[in-house]
Design a protein around this motif. Sequence first.
Motif, PDB file in Angstrom:
ATOM      1  N   LYS A 112       0.832  -1.205   0.000  1.00 15.19           N
ATOM      2  CA  LYS A 112       0.000   0.000   0.000  1.00 15.19           C
ATOM      3  C   LYS A 112       0.871   1.261   0.000  1.00 15.19           C
ATOM      4  O   LYS A 112       0.600   2.202  -0.749  1.00 15.19           O
ATOM      5  N   GLU A 116       0.967   4.247  -2.791  1.00 18.35           N
ATOM      6  CA  GLU A 116       0.754   5.647  -2.393  1.00 18.35           C
ATOM      7  C   GLU A 116       1.927   6.530  -2.799  1.00 18.35           C
ATOM      8  O   GLU A 116       1.729   7.619  -3.354  1.00 18.35           O
ATOM      9  N   THR A 147      -7.210   2.642  -1.493  1.00 19.83           N
ATOM     10  CA  THR A 147      -6.152   2.230  -2.414  1.00 19.83           C
ATOM     11  C   THR A 147      -6.735   2.026  -3.808  1.00 19.83           C
ATOM     12  O   THR A 147      -6.095   2.370  -4.810  1.00 19.83           O
TER      13      THR A 147
END
Length: 195
Positions: A112, A116, A147
Amino acid sequence: MADFIGHKADYALETWEKERRLPSETEVIAALEHVNSALGWTPDNPELLELKALLLSQKGFVRWSSGEFKAITDEAIPLYLKAVALRPKWPHTWANFALLKAHRGEFDAQYKEAIEQSVSLGPWEPGVHRVITDAGLYGWGHIDTDTRRLVAANIHRGLLHGKRSVQAVAKRHNKTLLVCGYLPRDKQTIRFCGW
């Protein structure tokens, strides 16, 4: 000297990508020898660390059918972590790390964070669009709504600039309709989604 030796490995990787093929095991081992030699000269070179991680992924794909991908790419994880620590604002490294995590089936905090960071640092980079589309759609069923929104926004920017590669990746994953629910309605998405 490190650049000269490392270029041989980088050229090999670029050739395989351009030819859209997996290397032979002999080719990937030779490229790994070159990058290891280059790292002997500059062990903290983030480009070489990432290059070695990418080559380990290629070696893992060569042995995918034998179930060795994860074991082979275990070494790539700390290489990516060191590369992003040395060069934290490089979106391509973050994107490639996210893709490796996806191929390993590890949709965790590192995955994740890599998505990002790559989307934040390289919002208009075509390479980031393609790789994050791949990493995000690979893990679509395992990622949270926030996400998914990041991946969808990345896909939308990819459709605006260089849509062929993004469309090809989305088509390969067969998840276009799932993504379309997260996209704004405009000229590019109407064509992409078939609305």
